[in-house]
Scaffold this motif. Structure first.
Motif, PDB file in Angstrom:
ATOM      1  N   ILE A   1     -12.111  73.598-107.763  1.00 27.03           N
ATOM      2  CA  ILE A   1     -12.061  73.407-109.215  1.00 27.03           C
ATOM      3  C   ILE A   1     -11.649  71.970-109.557  1.00 27.03           C
ATOM      4  O   ILE A   1     -12.183  71.366-110.483  1.00 27.03           O
ATOM      5  N   THR A   2     -10.705  71.417-108.797  1.00 33.81           N
ATOM      6  CA  THR A   2     -10.208  70.072-109.102  1.00 33.81           C
ATOM      7  C   THR A   2     -10.921  68.973-108.314  1.00 33.81           C
ATOM      8  O   THR A   2     -10.746  67.793-108.628  1.00 33.81           O
ATOM      9  N   LYS A   3     -11.736  69.352-107.346  1.00 35.52           N
ATOM     10  CA  LYS A   3     -12.408  68.357-106.492  1.00 35.52           C
ATOM     11  C   LYS A   3     -13.171  67.284-107.279  1.00 35.52           C
ATOM     12  O   LYS A   3     -13.081  66.101-106.964  1.00 35.52           O
ATOM     13  N   PRO A   4     -13.922  67.638-108.336  1.00 39.23           N
ATOM     14  CA  PRO A   4     -14.648  66.603-109.093  1.00 39.23           C
ATOM     15  C   PRO A   4     -13.737  65.575-109.782  1.00 39.23           C
ATOM     16  O   PRO A   4     -14.194  64.523-110.200  1.00 39.23           O
ATOM     17  N   TYR A   5     -12.462  65.892-109.896  1.00 39.77           N
ATOM     18  CA  TYR A   5     -11.528  65.000-110.589  1.00 39.77           C
ATOM     19  C   TYR A   5     -10.837  64.012-109.643  1.00 39.77           C
ATOM     20  O   TYR A   5     -10.127  63.119-110.103  1.00 39.77           O
ATOM     21  N   ALA A   6     -11.042  64.149-108.359  1.00 38.09           N
ATOM     22  CA  ALA A   6     -10.362  63.284-107.387  1.00 38.09           C
ATOM     23  C   ALA A   6     -10.682  61.805-107.609  1.00 38.09           C
ATOM     24  O   ALA A   6      -9.820  60.946-107.410  1.00 38.09           O
ATOM     25  N   ASP A   7     -11.901  61.507-108.035  1.00 39.67           N
ATOM     26  CA  ASP A   7     -12.285  60.114-108.284  1.00 39.67           C
ATOM     27  C   ASP A   7     -11.955  59.654-109.704  1.00 39.67           C
ATOM     28  O   ASP A   7     -12.246  58.522-110.065  1.00 39.67           O
ATOM     29  N   LYS A   8     -11.374  60.528-110.505  1.00 38.60           N
ATOM     30  CA  LYS A   8     -11.048  60.174-111.890  1.00 38.60           C
ATOM     31  C   LYS A   8      -9.571  59.825-112.074  1.00 38.60           C
ATOM     32  O   LYS A   8      -9.142  59.532-113.189  1.00 38.60           O
ATOM     33  N   ILE A   9      -8.803  59.861-110.991  1.00 40.86           N
ATOM     34  CA  ILE A   9      -7.388  59.505-111.075  1.00 40.86           C
ATOM     35  C   ILE A   9      -7.283  58.066-111.584  1.00 40.86           C
ATOM     36  O   ILE A   9      -8.007  57.183-111.141  1.00 40.86           O
ATOM     37  N   THR A  10      -6.385  57.833-112.534  1.00 39.01           N
ATOM     38  CA  THR A  10      -6.235  56.511-113.145  1.00 39.01           C
ATOM     39  C   THR A  10      -4.861  55.935-112.833  1.00 39.01           C
ATOM     40  O   THR A  10      -3.841  56.586-113.093  1.00 39.01           O
ATOM     41  N   HIS A  11      -4.856  54.735-112.308  1.00 45.04           N
ATOM     42  CA  HIS A  11      -3.611  54.024-111.999  1.00 45.04           C
ATOM     43  C   HIS A  11      -3.277  53.139-113.201  1.00 45.04           C
ATOM     44  O   HIS A  11      -3.545  51.947-113.213  1.00 45.04           O
ATOM     45  N   VAL A  12      -2.673  53.742-114.227  1.00 46.03           N
ATOM     46  CA  VAL A  12      -2.422  53.029-115.483  1.00 46.03           C
ATOM     47  C   VAL A  12      -1.399  51.906-115.332  1.00 46.03           C
ATOM     48  O   VAL A  12      -1.395  50.958-116.116  1.00 46.03           O
ATOM     49  N   ALA A  13      -0.538  51.986-114.331  1.00 46.72           N
ATOM     50  CA  ALA A  13       0.482  50.949-114.131  1.00 46.72           C
ATOM     51  C   ALA A  13      -0.143  49.601-113.772  1.00 46.72           C
ATOM     52  O   ALA A  13       0.485  48.566-113.960  1.00 46.72           O
ATOM     53  N   GLU A  14      -1.368  49.604-113.290  1.00 42.10           N
ATOM     54  CA  GLU A  14      -2.045  48.340-112.973  1.00 42.10           C
ATOM     55  C   GLU A  14      -2.312  47.522-114.232  1.00 42.10           C
ATOM     56  O   GLU A  14      -2.382  46.302-114.171  1.00 42.10           O
ATOM     57  N   SER A  15      -2.435  48.197-115.371  1.00 42.15           N
ATOM     58  CA  SER A  15      -2.713  47.481-116.615  1.00 42.15           C
ATOM     59  C   SER A  15      -1.453  47.195-117.420  1.00 42.15           C
ATOM     60  O   SER A  15      -1.521  46.638-118.504  1.00 42.15           O
ATOM     61  N   GLY A  16      -0.295  47.576-116.901  1.00 38.90           N
ATOM     62  CA  GLY A  16       0.965  47.328-117.599  1.00 38.90           C
ATOM     63  C   GLY A  16       1.915  48.484-117.399  1.00 38.90           C
ATOM     64  O   GLY A  16       1.498  49.577-117.009  1.00 38.90           O
ATOM     65  N   ASP A  17       3.189  48.234-117.672  1.00 42.43           N
ATOM     66  CA  ASP A  17       4.182  49.280-117.412  1.00 42.43           C
ATOM     67  C   ASP A  17       4.752  49.916-118.675  1.00 42.43           C
ATOM     68  O   ASP A  17       5.771  50.568-118.635  1.00 42.43           O
ATOM     69  N   GLY A  18       4.082  49.785-119.798  1.00 38.36           N
ATOM     70  CA  GLY A  18       4.596  50.333-121.050  1.00 38.36           C
ATOM     71  C   GLY A  18       4.191  51.769-121.333  1.00 38.36           C
ATOM     72  O   GLY A  18       4.568  52.323-122.356  1.00 38.36           O
ATOM     73  N   HIS A  19       3.426  52.384-120.445  1.00 35.35           N
ATOM     74  CA  HIS A  19       2.924  53.746-120.686  1.00 35.35           C
ATOM     75  C   HIS A  19       4.019  54.810-120.549  1.00 35.35           C
ATOM     76  O   HIS A  19       3.909  55.874-121.127  1.00 35.35           O
ATOM     77  N   GLY A  20       5.009  54.541-119.708  1.00 31.76           N
ATOM     78  CA  GLY A  20       6.033  55.546-119.434  1.00 31.76           C
ATOM     79  C   GLY A  20       5.685  56.412-118.240  1.00 31.76           C
ATOM     80  O   GLY A  20       6.422  57.325-117.884  1.00 31.76           O
ATOM     81  N   TYR A  21       4.570  56.130-117.607  1.00 31.99           N
ATOM     82  CA  TYR A  21       4.130  56.805-116.384  1.00 31.99           C
ATOM     83  C   TYR A  21       3.195  55.844-115.659  1.00 31.99           C
ATOM     84  O   TYR A  21       2.712  54.875-116.236  1.00 31.99           O
ATOM     85  N   ASP A  22       2.957  56.111-114.384  1.00 32.92           N
ATOM     86  CA  ASP A  22       2.176  55.204-113.553  1.00 32.92           C
ATOM     87  C   ASP A  22       0.749  55.674-113.307  1.00 32.92           C
ATOM     88  O   ASP A  22      -0.154  54.861-113.135  1.00 32.92           O
ATOM     89  N   ILE A  23       0.551  56.983-113.272  1.00 37.70           N
ATOM     90  CA  ILE A  23      -0.721  57.556-112.833  1.00 37.70           C
ATOM     91  C   ILE A  23      -1.101  58.739-113.724  1.00 37.70           C
ATOM     92  O   ILE A  23      -0.236  59.554-114.077  1.00 37.70           O
ATOM     93  N   ILE A  24      -2.377  58.824-114.048  1.00 33.22           N
ATOM     94  CA  ILE A  24      -2.905  60.050-114.670  1.00 33.22           C
ATOM     95  C   ILE A  24      -3.689  60.763-113.586  1.00 33.22           C
ATOM     96  O   ILE A  24      -4.603  60.198-112.980  1.00 33.22           O
ATOM     97  N   SER A  25      -3.306  61.992-113.331  1.00 35.30           N
ATOM     98  CA  SER A  25      -4.024  62.811-112.362  1.00 35.30           C
ATOM     99  C   SER A  25      -4.381  64.127-113.042  1.00 35.30           C
ATOM    100  O   SER A  25      -4.324  64.219-114.275  1.00 35.30           O
TER     101      SER A  25
END
Length: 172
Positions: free
Chosen positions: A49-73
């Motif tokens: 069920i989650t396999k198609p989402y493995a390539d959609k993980i986003t490393h938001v911390a690369e664009s800045g640290d103001g999000h309050g989290y580092d990764i969207i999974s």
């Protein structure tokens, strides 16, 4: 004579290189985030069920640290087992053991409150030996102590008698 002399250690001041320390911590944190991204990809791939989402993980911390989290999974919605939902991961990497304290910013704490059960802390510890992972699913349900240690000072009166409009030139 059998007299007992107590010796006390004299504290000494060492000069810390805060710039080097910040660089080391940033690099360590980034490496911990990469470990978590790889862990998440493997976790998602294992479930059809989650396999198609493995390539959609986003490393938001690369664009800045103001999000309050580092990764969207992603994860399976427990209320609807065929539905996939976003989760927000804050990675905390330390060289210490599992019980070593870690810092959480005011922003991270506020985002954790807003996101609720969708917010996770992935605690990477023993980083310099064999990195291990502890996942904190609910920051507020765990037996954790969250203690404020920094304060911001605002409203400094610019017109008081102690304000100096100009400092002498540096002669060093």
């Amino acid at each position: 004579r059998n007299s007992l002399v107590k010796e006390e250690k004299v504290p000494y001041i060492t000069k810390r290189d805060y710039a080097k320390e910040a660089i080391r911590n940033t690099e360590k944190g980034l490496q911990g985030e990469y470990l978590v991204i790889n862990y998440e990809k493997e976790r998602l791939i294992k479930n059809p069920i989650t396999k198609p989402y493995a390539d959609k993980i986003t490393h938001v911390a690369e664009s800045g640290d103001g999000h309050g989290y580092d990764i969207i999974s992603y994860d399976i919605n427990l209320d609807a087992p065929n539905e996939v939902i976003e989760i927000y991961i804050e990675v905390k990497t330390t060289t210490g053991n599992r019980d070593a304290p870690f810092y959480l910013s005011d922003n991270e704490l506020n985002v954790a409150r807003i996101k609720g059960e969708l917010y996770k802390i992935y605690r990477v510890y023993d980083y310099n030996t064999v990195p291990k992972l502890k996942i904190i699913d609910n920051l507020f349900d765990e037996t954790l102590e969250i203690k404020p240690i920094n304060y911001i000072v605002k409203g400094v009166n610019q017109n008081d008698k102690h304000t100096k409009n100009q400092l002498p030139k540096n002669t060093l």
